[in-house]
Scaffold this motif. Structure first.
Motif, PDB file in Angstrom:
ATOM      1  N   ILE A   2      -4.713 -35.470 -65.556  1.00  0.00           N
ATOM      2  CA  ILE A   2      -4.689 -36.740 -65.683  1.00  0.00           C
ATOM      3  C   ILE A   2      -3.226 -37.939 -64.018  1.00  0.00           C
ATOM      4  O   ILE A   2      -2.605 -37.109 -63.980  1.00  0.00           O
ATOM      5  CB  ILE A   2      -3.817 -37.619 -67.143  1.00  0.00           C
ATOM      6  N   ARG A   3      -4.134 -38.684 -64.033  1.00  0.00           N
ATOM      7  CA  ARG A   3      -2.715 -39.273 -62.922  1.00  0.00           C
ATOM      8  C   ARG A   3      -2.679 -40.061 -64.246  1.00  0.00           C
ATOM      9  O   ARG A   3      -3.196 -41.658 -64.382  1.00  0.00           O
ATOM     10  CB  ARG A   3      -3.649 -39.922 -61.399  1.00  0.00           C
ATOM     11  N   ASN A  62       0.623 -37.312 -60.955  1.00  0.00           N
ATOM     12  CA  ASN A  62      -0.162 -36.068 -62.337  1.00  0.00           C
ATOM     13  C   ASN A  62       0.964 -35.650 -63.191  1.00  0.00           C
ATOM     14  O   ASN A  62       1.989 -35.233 -63.220  1.00  0.00           O
ATOM     15  CB  ASN A  62      -0.689 -34.996 -60.713  1.00  0.00           C
ATOM     16  N   THR A  65      -1.611 -32.996 -69.244  1.00  0.00           N
ATOM     17  CA  THR A  65      -2.877 -33.258 -70.053  1.00  0.00           C
ATOM     18  C   THR A  65      -2.153 -34.727 -70.696  1.00  0.00           C
ATOM     19  O   THR A  65      -1.355 -34.868 -70.278  1.00  0.00           O
ATOM     20  CB  THR A  65      -2.679 -32.534 -71.357  1.00  0.00           C
ATOM     21  N   PHE A  98      -5.047 -42.451 -65.713  1.00  0.00           N
ATOM     22  CA  PHE A  98      -6.541 -42.316 -65.433  1.00  0.00           C
ATOM     23  C   PHE A  98      -6.978 -41.004 -65.661  1.00  0.00           C
ATOM     24  O   PHE A  98      -5.562 -40.199 -65.373  1.00  0.00           O
ATOM     25  CB  PHE A  98      -6.806 -42.388 -64.342  1.00  0.00           C
ATOM     26  N   GLY A  99      -8.366 -40.591 -65.323  1.00  0.00           N
ATOM     27  CA  GLY A  99      -8.530 -38.755 -65.955  1.00  0.00           C
ATOM     28  C   GLY A  99     -10.103 -39.021 -65.321  1.00  0.00           C
ATOM     29  O   GLY A  99     -10.574 -39.993 -64.732  1.00  0.00           O
ATOM     30  N   TYR A 100     -10.669 -37.800 -65.394  1.00  0.00           N
ATOM     31  CA  TYR A 100     -11.385 -37.447 -65.009  1.00  0.00           C
ATOM     32  C   TYR A 100     -12.591 -37.685 -65.957  1.00  0.00           C
ATOM     33  O   TYR A 100     -11.979 -37.039 -66.663  1.00  0.00           O
ATOM     34  CB  TYR A 100     -11.320 -35.965 -63.693  1.00  0.00           C
ATOM     35  N   ASP A 101     -14.291 -37.819 -64.846  1.00  0.00           N
ATOM     36  CA  ASP A 101     -14.762 -38.124 -65.579  1.00  0.00           C
ATOM     37  C   ASP A 101     -15.333 -36.493 -65.795  1.00  0.00           C
ATOM     38  O   ASP A 101     -15.554 -34.938 -64.903  1.00  0.00           O
ATOM     39  CB  ASP A 101     -16.097 -38.551 -65.309  1.00  0.00           C
TER      40      ASP A 101
END
Length: 101
Positions: A2-3, A62, A65, A98-101
């Motif tokens: 995650i960022r 960054n 988790t 924010f996370g990645y899809d």
């Protein structure tokens, strides 16, 4: 991974007293980053200053988790230092995760 995006506004410097706060703020931010480096799950971070508004800073952090981030966010030493930074600036740090899809 995650960022976390954190924004801070530094008050416009209008007096010698305001300028004297900058070394203190810089030291506090360095301490905060140093603390983060020692946290499980921390990957990296960077600090950016807005080209259009030099009073605005963006920190991108960054983490492996969301749980790692939440543990860091709940860290009492971090919270105390963050509170001192917010008091110095006169405004709260804004967080967005924010996370990645």
């Amino acid at each position: 991974m995650i960022r976390v995006l954190m924004t801070r506004k530094v008050p416009k410097l209008t007096s010698g007293l305001d300028v004297a706060l900058l070394p203190t703020l810089s030291e506090m931010l360095i301490d905060l980053r140093s603390m983060a480096h020692r946290q499980p799950g921390y990957i990296s971070g960077e600090t950016l200053r807005s080209v259009e508004d030099p009073t605005e800073y963006l920190v991108i952090s960054n983490w492996k988790t969301i749980e790692d981030w939440k543990r860091w966010l709940a860290n009492q030493d971090r919270a105390m230092l963050e509170g001192q930074i917010d008091a110095l600036l006169g405004s709260s740090t804004v967080y967005k995760v924010f996370g990645y899809d």
